[in-house]
Design a protein around this motif. Structure first.
Motif, mmCIF file in Angstrom:
data_model
loop_
_atom_site.group_PDB
_atom_site.id
_atom_site.type_symbol
_atom_site.label_atom_id
_atom_site.label_comp_id
_atom_site.label_asym_id
_atom_site.label_seq_id
_atom_site.Cartn_x
_atom_site.Cartn_y
_atom_site.Cartn_z
ATOM 1 N N THR A 269 0.620 -0.889 0.034
ATOM 2 C CA THR A 269 -0.316 0.279 -0.104
ATOM 3 C C THR A 269 0.695 0.863 0.083
ATOM 4 O O THR A 269 1.880 1.265 1.162
ATOM 5 N N LEU B 99 0.675 5.282 0.108
ATOM 6 C CA LEU B 99 0.553 6.721 0.692
ATOM 7 C C LEU B 99 1.274 7.681 -0.494
ATOM 8 O O LEU B 99 2.552 7.872 -0.158
ATOM 9 N N SER C 219 5.660 6.022 -7.457
ATOM 10 C CA SER C 219 3.849 5.253 -7.004
ATOM 11 C C SER C 219 4.389 3.925 -8.050
ATOM 12 O O SER C 219 4.049 3.075 -7.969
ATOM 13 N N ALA D 185 -1.194 -0.759 -4.235
ATOM 14 C CA ALA D 185 -2.380 -0.277 -4.619
ATOM 15 C C ALA D 185 -2.008 1.592 -3.846
ATOM 16 O O ALA D 185 -0.955 1.492 -2.967
ATOM 17 N N VAL D 186 -2.457 2.048 -4.677
ATOM 18 C CA VAL D 186 -1.806 3.874 -3.631
ATOM 19 C C VAL D 186 -3.164 4.436 -3.532
ATOM 20 O O VAL D 186 -4.718 3.901 -4.302
ATOM 21 N N THR D 187 -2.953 5.188 -2.490
ATOM 22 C CA THR D 187 -4.477 5.572 -2.234
ATOM 23 C C THR D 187 -3.463 7.701 -1.511
ATOM 24 O O THR D 187 -2.301 7.974 -1.580
ATOM 25 N N ARG D 188 -4.259 8.577 -2.464
ATOM 26 C CA ARG D 188 -3.272 9.909 -3.149
ATOM 27 C C ARG D 188 -4.523 11.325 -2.310
ATOM 28 O O ARG D 188 -5.777 11.522 -1.667
ATOM 29 N N ARG D 189 -3.287 11.506 -0.923
ATOM 30 C CA ARG D 189 -3.761 12.314 -0.735
ATOM 31 C C ARG D 189 -3.223 13.891 -1.798
ATOM 32 O O ARG D 189 -2.162 14.444 -1.717
ATOM 33 N N THR E 46 -7.995 10.371 10.661
ATOM 34 C CA THR E 46 -7.158 10.632 9.301
ATOM 35 C C THR E 46 -6.465 10.283 8.840
ATOM 36 O O THR E 46 -6.045 9.198 8.358
ATOM 37 N N GLU F 127 -3.640 7.687 7.945
ATOM 38 C CA GLU F 127 -3.162 6.621 6.512
ATOM 39 C C GLU F 127 -2.325 6.234 6.548
ATOM 40 O O GLU F 127 -1.752 5.342 5.644
ATOM 41 N N ALA G 86 -0.393 2.464 5.240
ATOM 42 C CA ALA G 86 0.842 2.154 3.967
ATOM 43 C C ALA G 86 2.132 1.332 4.619
ATOM 44 O O ALA G 86 2.169 2.375 5.718
#
Length: 194
Positions: free
Chosen positions: A3, A5, A26, A32-36, A73, A77, A81
């Motif tokens: 994962t 971030l 990335s 799997a990518v979570t974007r902020r 939150t 995240e 990650a």
């Protein structure tokens, strides 16, 4: 599955070097990518936030819990990650204000670090970070680069000591050399462990 971030802090959504680099990093790492996206800035911490943070969790009022909800939150995240990929454009020799606001929300006593008699101890261990650092004229690692060392320090302070830098420095001096150095840095990155 790994994962990632991905944190983008450039004020520019189009034409940003660091955003292009974080996307490439990335993809290179895989997972799997979570974007902020910090282009819409986070709120500053304030007196209510500080008071809530220093109130024991079991004693917090609903208003205090609400004051820390965004911070919770953002920290979650990071906790979820394996790898953080952070875009760090150098603005006026340091990190963008948007990135500093994120740092203020996640560097939290009792949650991401704690003080001991031996000094501070980071609580977010076992993670890797890759910084995509870009500048117009600042030589990275020089005495006027207050961004790269700062980011290494902050990440280490919260427990993330495996930090690599992909650099595209001095783009306005020699754009081709900056791009070549960034390309080589991305190529040298190992893929994240699956």
């Amino acid at each position: 599955m790994t994962t990632i971030l991905q944190i983008d802090s450039s004020a520019r959504r189009d034409g940003s070097t660091t955003r292009a680099l974080t996307d490439r990093i990335s993809a290179r790492l895989g997972g799997a990518v979570t974007r902020r996206d910090l282009a819409a800035p986070l709120p500053q911490i304030d007196e209510a936030w500080v008071g809530a943070n220093f109130t024991p969790e079991a004693d917090r009022s609903e208003a205090q819990k609400a004051a820390l909800a965004l911070s919770d939150t953002l920290i979650a995240e990071i906790e979820a990650a394996d790898v953080l990929v952070i875009g760090v454009p150098i603005y006026n020799f340091g990190v963008p204000a948007a990135l500093k606001l994120w740092i203020d929300q996640v560097a939290r006593a009792g949650r991401t670090f704690r003080y001991t008699e031996a000094g501070p101890v980071g609580l977010l261990t076992g993670k890797r970070a890759v910084l995509a650092v870009a500048s117009g004229g600042t030589a990275l690692g020089s005495e006027i680069d207050f961004a790269t060392g700062y980011m290494r320090h902050v990440l280490g302070f919260i427990g993330i000591t495996d930090v690599e830098v992909v650099e595209a420095g001095r783009q306005m001096v020699d754009a081709d050399a900056a791009q070549a150095k960034a390309d080589a840095g991305i190529e040298a990155l190992g893929r994240a462990a699956a």
